[in-house]
Design a protein around this motif. Structure first.
Motif, PDB file in Angstrom:
ATOM      1  N   ARG A 170       8.118 -41.899   5.862  1.00 16.42           N
ATOM      2  CA  ARG A 170       7.286 -40.728   6.177  1.00 16.42           C
ATOM      3  C   ARG A 170       6.413 -40.347   4.976  1.00 16.42           C
ATOM      4  NH1 ARG A 170      11.040 -38.043   8.387  1.00 16.42           N
ATOM      5  NH2 ARG A 170      10.514 -38.424  10.577  1.00 16.42           N
ATOM      6  N   VAL A 171       6.979 -40.442   3.792  1.00 15.47           N
ATOM      7  CA  VAL A 171       6.202 -40.172   2.575  1.00 15.47           C
ATOM      8  C   VAL A 171       5.039 -41.160   2.464  1.00 15.47           C
ATOM      9  CG1 VAL A 171       6.263 -40.230   0.046  1.00 15.47           C
ATOM     10  CG2 VAL A 171       8.115 -39.128   1.314  1.00 15.47           C
ATOM     11  N   ALA A 172       5.304 -42.430   2.728  1.00 13.46           N
ATOM     12  CA  ALA A 172       4.254 -43.444   2.632  1.00 13.46           C
ATOM     13  C   ALA A 172       3.134 -43.192   3.635  1.00 13.46           C
ATOM     14  CB  ALA A 172       4.859 -44.830   2.853  1.00 13.46           C
ATOM     15  N   PHE A 173       3.493 -42.887   4.873  1.00 12.03           N
ATOM     16  CA  PHE A 173       2.476 -42.627   5.890  1.00 12.03           C
ATOM     17  C   PHE A 173       1.659 -41.383   5.546  1.00 12.03           C
ATOM     18  CE2 PHE A 173       5.347 -45.094   8.871  1.00 12.03           C
ATOM     19  CZ  PHE A 173       4.451 -46.147   9.042  1.00 12.03           C
ATOM     20  N   GLN A 174       2.315 -40.337   5.065  1.00 11.53           N
ATOM     21  CA  GLN A 174       1.596 -39.117   4.717  1.00 11.53           C
ATOM     22  C   GLN A 174       0.637 -39.355   3.557  1.00 11.53           C
ATOM     23  OE1 GLN A 174       4.983 -36.575   4.069  1.00 11.53           O
ATOM     24  NE2 GLN A 174       5.048 -35.862   6.190  1.00 11.53           N
ATOM     25  N   LEU A 175       1.057 -40.136   2.571  1.00 14.98           N
ATOM     26  CA  LEU A 175       0.165 -40.472   1.463  1.00 14.98           C
ATOM     27  C   LEU A 175      -1.034 -41.276   1.948  1.00 14.98           C
ATOM     28  CD1 LEU A 175       2.731 -41.432  -1.322  1.00 14.98           C
ATOM     29  CD2 LEU A 175       1.091 -39.556  -1.414  1.00 14.98           C
ATOM     30  N   ALA A 176      -0.796 -42.224   2.845  1.00 18.56           N
ATOM     31  CA  ALA A 176      -1.872 -43.072   3.337  1.00 18.56           C
ATOM     32  C   ALA A 176      -2.949 -42.265   4.049  1.00 18.56           C
ATOM     33  CB  ALA A 176      -1.314 -44.154   4.266  1.00 18.56           C
ATOM     34  N   ARG A 177      -2.539 -41.209   4.740  1.00 18.63           N
ATOM     35  CA  ARG A 177      -3.505 -40.362   5.445  1.00 18.63           C
ATOM     36  C   ARG A 177      -4.528 -39.743   4.491  1.00 18.63           C
ATOM     37  NH1 ARG A 177       0.220 -37.154   9.932  1.00 18.63           N
ATOM     38  NH2 ARG A 177      -0.175 -38.588  11.677  1.00 18.63           N
ATOM     39  N   GLY A 178      -4.142 -39.547   3.244  1.00 17.82           N
ATOM     40  CA  GLY A 178      -5.061 -38.991   2.265  1.00 17.82           C
ATOM     41  C   GLY A 178      -5.740 -40.046   1.420  1.00 17.82           C
ATOM     42  N   ARG A 179      -5.520 -41.300   1.757  1.00 16.05           N
ATOM     43  CA  ARG A 179      -6.110 -42.400   0.993  1.00 16.05           C
ATOM     44  C   ARG A 179      -6.963 -43.261   1.945  1.00 16.05           C
ATOM     45  NH1 ARG A 179      -3.665 -43.958  -3.884  1.00 16.05           N
ATOM     46  NH2 ARG A 179      -3.769 -46.138  -3.214  1.00 16.05           N
ATOM     47  N   ARG A 180      -6.574 -44.537   2.110  1.00 18.71           N
ATOM     48  CA  ARG A 180      -7.362 -45.432   2.956  1.00 18.71           C
ATOM     49  C   ARG A 180      -6.683 -45.704   4.299  1.00 18.71           C
ATOM     50  NH1 ARG A 180      -7.338 -48.265  -1.795  1.00 18.71           N
ATOM     51  NH2 ARG A 180      -6.592 -50.202  -0.856  1.00 18.71           N
ATOM     52  N   ASN A 181      -5.620 -44.976   4.588  1.00 20.96           N
ATOM     53  CA  ASN A 181      -4.984 -45.005   5.910  1.00 20.96           C
ATOM     54  C   ASN A 181      -4.331 -46.345   6.253  1.00 20.96           C
ATOM     55  OD1 ASN A 181      -4.688 -42.732   7.618  1.00 20.96           O
ATOM     56  ND2 ASN A 181      -5.708 -43.833   9.275  1.00 20.96           N
ATOM     57  N   ALA A 207       5.062 -45.343  15.499  1.00 21.96           N
ATOM     58  CA  ALA A 207       4.616 -45.104  16.877  1.00 21.96           C
ATOM     59  C   ALA A 207       4.755 -43.640  17.269  1.00 21.96           C
ATOM     60  CB  ALA A 207       5.414 -45.993  17.828  1.00 21.96           C
ATOM     61  N   ARG A 208       5.818 -42.974  16.804  1.00 24.56           N
ATOM     62  CA  ARG A 208       6.079 -41.584  17.171  1.00 24.56           C
ATOM     63  C   ARG A 208       5.194 -40.589  16.426  1.00 24.56           C
ATOM     64  NH1 ARG A 208      11.379 -42.621  15.841  1.00 24.56           N
ATOM     65  NH2 ARG A 208      11.252 -40.950  14.274  1.00 24.56           N
ATOM     66  N   GLU A 209       5.026 -40.789  15.125  1.00 24.64           N
ATOM     67  CA  GLU A 209       4.431 -39.741  14.302  1.00 24.64           C
ATOM     68  C   GLU A 209       3.124 -40.125  13.603  1.00 24.64           C
ATOM     69  OE1 GLU A 209       7.166 -37.968  11.568  1.00 24.64           O
ATOM     70  OE2 GLU A 209       8.861 -38.083  12.976  1.00 24.64           O
ATOM     71  N   PHE A 210       2.863 -41.413  13.423  1.00 22.86           N
ATOM     72  CA  PHE A 210       1.704 -41.807  12.621  1.00 22.86           C
ATOM     73  C   PHE A 210       0.881 -42.916  13.274  1.00 22.86           C
ATOM     74  CE2 PHE A 210       5.034 -40.222   9.813  1.00 22.86           C
ATOM     75  CZ  PHE A 210       4.355 -39.260   9.076  1.00 22.86           C
ATOM     76  N   PRO A 211       0.575 -42.816  14.563  1.00 25.34           N
ATOM     77  CA  PRO A 211      -0.180 -43.903  15.208  1.00 25.34           C
ATOM     78  C   PRO A 211      -1.597 -44.034  14.665  1.00 25.34           C
ATOM     79  CG  PRO A 211      -0.027 -41.998  16.663  1.00 25.34           C
ATOM     80  CD  PRO A 211       0.895 -41.725  15.498  1.00 25.34           C
ATOM     81  N   ASP A 212      -2.097 -43.007  13.985  1.00 22.11           N
ATOM     82  CA  ASP A 212      -3.446 -43.053  13.415  1.00 22.11           C
ATOM     83  C   ASP A 212      -3.515 -43.857  12.125  1.00 22.11           C
ATOM     84  OD1 ASP A 212      -1.800 -40.745  12.608  1.00 22.11           O
ATOM     85  OD2 ASP A 212      -3.418 -40.409  11.158  1.00 22.11           O
TER      86      ASP A 212
END
Length: 237
Positions: A170-181, A207-212
């Motif tokens: 979850r930390v990795a996905f949240q960080l990616a959202r503020g970077r290059r996704n 699939a549940r929380e970070f499909p973007d």
């Protein structure tokens, strides 16, 4: 409440944290700063690399800055459960710091200083997210035993739970959202059951929380090769 607790530790630790303290006092003079023994120096003075009092102070502080632990002085001469490194593992577990963030940046002026060619590393901006309180460092059982016919057998156990994998992913996905996704999830699902669970849990969480966020799975040994071959292909690993 202490704003910043310094744990200088051993080796270069005291030198580094002393300069960090100078900076902190210059830019934020109102900070409450304290310092405590940790690591090999704590073992020498207190008989343990991490006392209960220092762990409690660390848990109560707003931030903790650790220098370094260990050195030849304690190698092979100190019981494993009281070596400086054991203090580090106990500090991680006690503070529940499960996500280790390791950024790798290449500043233009230093591109030619890298062992890799400029065109490979110039513009590098990679964030490595390392799971810190599960896995083989904390799994049990772990032991060394004598074998009946002579020799010895050593066992270390690799253990991960769904919750441990989800929280660091979850930390990795949240960080990616503020970077290059983009997130690359590295494991050994081809030969390890813990790696297979890791891949399944990361896939489900995505699939549940970070499909973007774009997710790529990569085997750990291939990830090591790709970091050397073309590190700029990674965003969050």
């Amino acid at each position: 409440m202490t704003d910043l607790l310094l744990l200088p530790g051993d080796g270069i630790g005291p030198e580094v944290t002393a300069q960090a303290r100078r900076v902190a006092e210059a830019v934020a003079p109102d900070l409450s700063i304290a310092e405590a023994l940790f690591g090999g120096c704590s073992f020498d003075a207190r008989g343990t690399p991490l006392t209960d009092e220092v762990l409690a102070a660390s848990q109560a502080a707003r931030a903790v800055l650790m220098g370094a632990v260990g050195g030849p002085r304690w190698d092979g001469k100190t019981p494993r459960d009281r070596r400086p490194e054991a203090g580090l593992l106990n500090l991680r577990a006690g503070m529940k710091v499960y996500a280790n963030l390791r950024p790798a940046l290449c500043f233009p002026a230093l591109a030619d200083a890298s062992s890799l060619k400029r065109h490979v590393v110039e513009g590098l901006d990679l964030m490595i997210v390392r799971e810190l309180t599960g896995g083989i460092y904390f799994g049990s059982p772990r032991f060394i035993e004598d074998l009946p016919g002579g020799g010895k057998r050593a066992v270390d156990t690799q253990v991960y739970t769904t919750a441990e994998i989800e929280r660091v992913a979850r930390v990795a996905f949240q960080l990616a959202r503020g970077r290059r996704n983009l997130v690359h999830s590295a494991e050994k699902s081809n030969v390890m059951d813990s790696g297979l669970l890791w891949r399944q849990v990361v896939t489900d969480l995505h699939a549940r929380e970070f499909p973007d966020v774009r997710l790529e799975h990569i085997l750990a040994d291939n990830a090591a090769m790709q970091i050397v071959r073309d590190p700029r292909q990674f965003d969050v690993l």
